[in-house]
Design a protein around this motif. Structure first.
Motif, PDB file in Angstrom:
ATOM      1  N   ARG A   1     -24.762  24.073 -10.840  1.00 47.75           N
ATOM      2  CA  ARG A   1     -23.780  24.157 -11.924  1.00 47.75           C
ATOM      3  C   ARG A   1     -24.007  25.396 -12.784  1.00 47.75           C
ATOM      4  NH1 ARG A   1     -24.490  18.370 -12.330  1.00 47.75           N
ATOM      5  NH2 ARG A   1     -26.014  18.707 -13.992  1.00 47.75           N
ATOM      6  N   ALA A   2     -25.256  25.866 -12.830  1.00 46.51           N
ATOM      7  CA  ALA A   2     -25.568  27.069 -13.611  1.00 46.51           C
ATOM      8  C   ALA A   2     -25.277  28.351 -12.840  1.00 46.51           C
ATOM      9  CB  ALA A   2     -27.033  27.045 -14.038  1.00 46.51           C
ATOM     10  N   GLY A   3     -24.810  28.225 -11.593  1.00 47.22           N
ATOM     11  CA  GLY A   3     -24.418  29.397 -10.832  1.00 47.22           C
ATOM     12  C   GLY A   3     -25.355  29.791  -9.713  1.00 47.22           C
ATOM     13  N   THR A   4     -26.415  29.019  -9.473  1.00 45.60           N
ATOM     14  CA  THR A   4     -27.347  29.329  -8.390  1.00 45.60           C
ATOM     15  C   THR A   4     -26.702  29.021  -7.045  1.00 45.60           C
ATOM     16  OG1 THR A   4     -29.217  28.759  -9.819  1.00 45.60           O
ATOM     17  CG2 THR A   4     -29.641  28.837  -7.457  1.00 45.60           C
ATOM     18  N   ALA A   5     -26.894  29.892  -6.085  1.00 51.72           N
ATOM     19  CA  ALA A   5     -26.360  29.654  -4.742  1.00 51.72           C
ATOM     20  C   ALA A   5     -26.987  28.403  -4.141  1.00 51.72           C
ATOM     21  CB  ALA A   5     -26.649  30.859  -3.848  1.00 51.72           C
TER      22      ALA A   5
END
Length: 254
Positions: free
Chosen positions: A196-200
């Motif tokens: 959700r924080a943008g990590t792949a």
């Protein structure tokens, strides 16, 4: 009516007070998080036990509105407050009057309903109960912390000074399931927070200790009943998860 979730830290250590307003859909399930909740749902006090799989709440009054509020207790802390081992409530939603004397629950419910701020009154009731209840086993907090940090069950058992069978027995009473299941659930929550924080996906998988992205995908499907992409698409990328709704306290990653 638009759905809205809000939460704040409770005055009860480690707990979170939350509210969900509006309808819910099947794409917004409650995911396992290692926690238990005391809910005010349709005018009834309900205990949400520890989940091992995704749960989709239904409205309490048939109107399509699933609005409710609750207190989410830190993993392992609710059984001492409620007086019931967590294993007895696993994957269940149980009216509080099935656990406590009916007359006491009726008085408590009436007091909360009559309050100017029912959610604050619910929190106050939990604080009073906690003040008179046996303190949670400090060992369980150490177990949850170790597993949340990604340590193996064996490492955690050694750190807290318990054998495998003792740890399993204590975990059933405190968390509702054994330490391996708790570790999987907390790992899932860490992975979801990273994504959700943008990590792949692949990077999140490695970061939480999965062998690869396929391993994380299997864990997501087994614990949520859907794919990682499907779940995030259902709630909106960056949306928060909740317990009787779909939000997760940032401190627990549950």
């Amino acid at each position: 009516m638009d759905a809205r979730y809000e939460e704040r830290a409770s005055r009860l250590g480690g707990a979170v007070v939350w509210t969900w307003t509006g309808p819910r859909g099947p794409a917004r399930p409650v995911l396992p998080d290692g926690c238990m909740d005391l809910l005010l749902w349709g005018g009834t006090l309900v205990v949400a036990g520890p989940d091992t799989h995704a749960f989709t709440p239904q409205d309490a009054d048939g109107t399509g509105d699933a609005s409710c509020a609750g207190i989410r207790f830190a993993p392992g802390t609710a059984p001492a407050l409620l007086g019931v081992p967590a294993r007895e409530l696993r994957d269940r939603r149980v009216p509080l009057d099935a656990l406590w004397p009916g007359a006491r629950v009726r008085r408590l419910t009436e007091r909360i309903d009559a309050a100017a701020d029912p959610v604050a009154a619910l929190e106050e009731a939990a604080l009073r109960r906690a003040a008179g209840a046996q303190a949670p086993d400090p060992l369980t907090a150490a177990v949850a912390a170790g597993l949340r940090q990604g340590r193996s069950v064996g490492e955690v058992a050694r750190e807290v000074g318990l054998g495998a069978r003792q740890l399993h027995r204590r975990s059933l009473a405190a968390f509702g399931y054994g330490p391996k299941t708790l570790a999987r659930i907390l790992r899932l929550q860490r992975a979801l927070a990273l994504v959700r924080a943008g990590t792949a996906y692949a990077d999140a998988a490695y970061a939480v200790g999965c062998a690869d992205q396929a391993h994380l995908a299997r864990e997501v499907r087994e614990l949520t009943g859907t794919t990682l992409g499907g779940y995030l698409a259902g709630i909106g990328h960056g949306a928060e998860d909740a317990r009787s709704g779909t939000a997760q306290p940032s401190g627990d990653g549950g």
